[in-house]
Design a protein around this motif. Structure first.
Motif, short mmCIF file in Angstrom:
data_model
loop_
_atom_site.label_atom_id
_atom_site.label_comp_id
_atom_site.label_asym_id
_atom_site.label_seq_id
_atom_site.Cartn_x
_atom_site.Cartn_y
_atom_site.Cartn_z
N SER A 157 1.00 -1.04 -0.02
CA SER A 157 -0.05 0.18 0.00
C SER A 157 0.93 1.40 0.04
CB SER A 157 -0.93 -0.02 1.27
OG SER A 157 -0.32 0.06 2.36
N PHE A 158 1.99 1.14 0.81
CA PHE A 158 3.05 2.32 0.87
C PHE A 158 3.50 2.70 -0.80
CE2 PHE A 158 3.08 1.05 5.45
CZ PHE A 158 2.04 1.85 5.83
N ALA A 159 3.76 1.57 -1.25
CA ALA A 159 4.50 1.62 -2.52
C ALA A 159 3.46 2.42 -3.54
CB ALA A 159 4.93 0.25 -3.08
N TYR A 160 2.19 1.68 -3.45
CA TYR A 160 1.15 2.39 -4.38
C TYR A 160 0.89 3.71 -4.10
CZ TYR A 160 -3.76 3.76 -5.14
OH TYR A 160 -4.69 4.63 -5.69
N ALA A 161 1.11 4.22 -2.84
CA ALA A 161 0.74 5.63 -2.58
C ALA A 161 2.04 6.69 -2.95
CB ALA A 161 0.72 5.97 -1.05
N LEU A 162 3.17 5.95 -2.98
CA LEU A 162 4.13 6.70 -3.56
C LEU A 162 4.12 6.91 -5.11
CD1 LEU A 162 7.28 4.79 -1.64
CD2 LEU A 162 6.84 7.11 -1.62
N GLU A 163 3.77 5.77 -5.76
CA GLU A 163 3.57 5.95 -7.21
C GLU A 163 2.36 6.70 -7.64
OE1 GLU A 163 3.91 2.07 -9.20
OE2 GLU A 163 6.13 1.58 -8.04
N LEU A 164 1.29 6.72 -6.83
CA LEU A 164 0.29 7.64 -7.04
C LEU A 164 0.66 9.11 -6.90
CD1 LEU A 164 -2.89 7.85 -7.46
CD2 LEU A 164 -3.10 8.13 -4.90
N GLY A 165 1.52 9.35 -5.88
CA GLY A 165 1.71 10.89 -5.53
C GLY A 165 1.13 11.49 -4.47
#
Length: 384
Positions: free
Chosen positions: A61-69
């Motif tokens: 989930s944290f990787a997703y948020a980083l890649e979302l911006g």
């Protein structure tokens, strides 16, 4: 969990009344020191990494948020038996989220993280929400991408993930899950607040994250302890006035009660005429973070006049997001960060740039969730 909707206009009226009251407030004498972590743009916070998109409070989930911006990764901390900090909202493994080594979902109340070692905790899988989880699945599971084999991470692993992405701008809003009231069912195995905070600070210093972390808590004792250790660490005072929530997520302010709330580090909210903004200021908080329905324009203005930012939780519908932005809040915590980000862009409000690391083992294309969640873009708000 379902909550009774509270009209924000009720708090608007209360705030207006508060604004005209004059009374003496004896604030605790805390030296004013500028906090290090201070986002210069609207603080878009991915609640538990964005639990409506990926398994909550995980590296996925944290990787997703980083890649979302996003501006900030919001998460919860527990202290283990062997003094490791792991990321989990619940002190006892959530039966809606957790599979045991046998591949079956655990029973409610079966495994207390605070009485387990890190090695034991790493045997459990939190990558797939139980489709039979009822309201919890209906609220968060329909849009969440299942990632079998996902483990509960440590705080150190979260910092290492951000470093692996080369992102030196992301902030971390880290909650000490500490249970101050002896009547709380989770109090029995509560971590010693001072030990908890010192371990947190040890890890923060190890990764040189002093200027990128916020320490948040409903247990304001941990905020006072942190302030005494390092007054430059940004403190976030979580609050809730919802007595119907029991001890699951709420901080009892105990407005009108004779005795002080055990959550407020020795303060009695009635000494501040029920004003949690002034109470938070008194314990040295830099940010006030209430349940979103308990805000009014007057309370936002009051916090700003006291030099504090306002970042409410947990806001998931565009209507509520727009209302709060119009009130002047400085950020929003959301389970649906992709909806909030799109809304901010449409309002011409600056957002953080995505950080992509296709080589990360936690990288899963962000477009997957965008397709899956369009049908639920009008999702409602939920609890912290």
């Amino acid at each position: 969990m379902n909550f009774t909707n509270i009209s924000w206009t009720h708090f608007l009226a209360a705030g207006a009344t508060l604004a005209v009251l004059t009374f003496a407030i004896n604030l605790i004498d805390i030296p004013q020191v500028e906090a290090k972590a201070n986002p210069q743009i609207f603080d878009l916070e991915a609640h538990r990494g964005g639990r409506d998109a990926r398994p909550e409070n995980t590296l996925v989930s944290f990787a997703y948020a980083l890649e979302l911006g996003v501006t900030t990764l919001e998460m919860d901390m527990q202290l283990t038996k062997d003094d490791q900090i792991v990321i989990s909202h619940n002190p006892i493994m959530n039966a809606n989220l957790t599979k045991g080594p046998d591949g079956n979902y655990v029973k409610a109340g079966q495994y207390d993280i605070r009485k387990m070692t890190l090695k034991e905790i790493k045997q459990f899988d939190v990558g797939t929400m139980n489709p039979n989880a009822g309201d919890y699945y209906e609220s968060h599971g329909k849009t969440q991408l299942s990632v079998p084999g996902t483990k509960i991470p440590t705080l150190e692993e979260v910092f290492e993930l951000a470093n692996s992405y080369g992102n030196d701008k992301i902030y971390f809003n880290l909650e000490t899950k500490s249970y101050a009231d002896p009547a709380d069912p989770n109090h029995a195995n509560n971590a010693d607040p001072e030990k908890f905070v010192k371990k947190f600070y040890e890890i923060v210093k190890k990764y040189h994250m002093e200027d990128r972390v916020f320490l948040q808590s409903f247990d304001w004792r941990t905020l006072k302890i942190m302030h005494n250790i390092d007054p430059t660490i940004t403190l976030v005072a979580l609050s809730s006035e919802q007595p119907s929530w029991g001890y699951v997520d709420g901080c009892y302010l105990k407005i009108g009660d004779k005795n002080a709330s055990p959550w407020l580090a020795g303060l009695n909210i009635n000494d501040y005429h029920g004003d949690y903004v002034k109470a938070a200021k008194a314990i040295g908080a830099d940010v006030v973070s209430p349940y979103w329905e308990e805000l009014s324009p007057q309370l936002v203005s009051e916090a700003h006049e006291l030099g504090m930012k306002v970042v409410p939780w947990t806001v998931n519908s565009p209507k509520s997001m727009n209302m709060l932005i119009d009130m002047g809040v400085d950020g929003i915590i959301s389970d649906k960060p992709w909806i909030l980000r799109d809304l901010l862009i449409k309002r011409d409000i600056s957002v953080a740039e995505p950080t992509i690391n296709s080589n990360s083992p936690y990288h899963i294309g962000t477009n997957i969730i965008d397709v899956e969640t369009k049908k639920l873009s009008k999702g409602g708000d939920s609890a912290e």
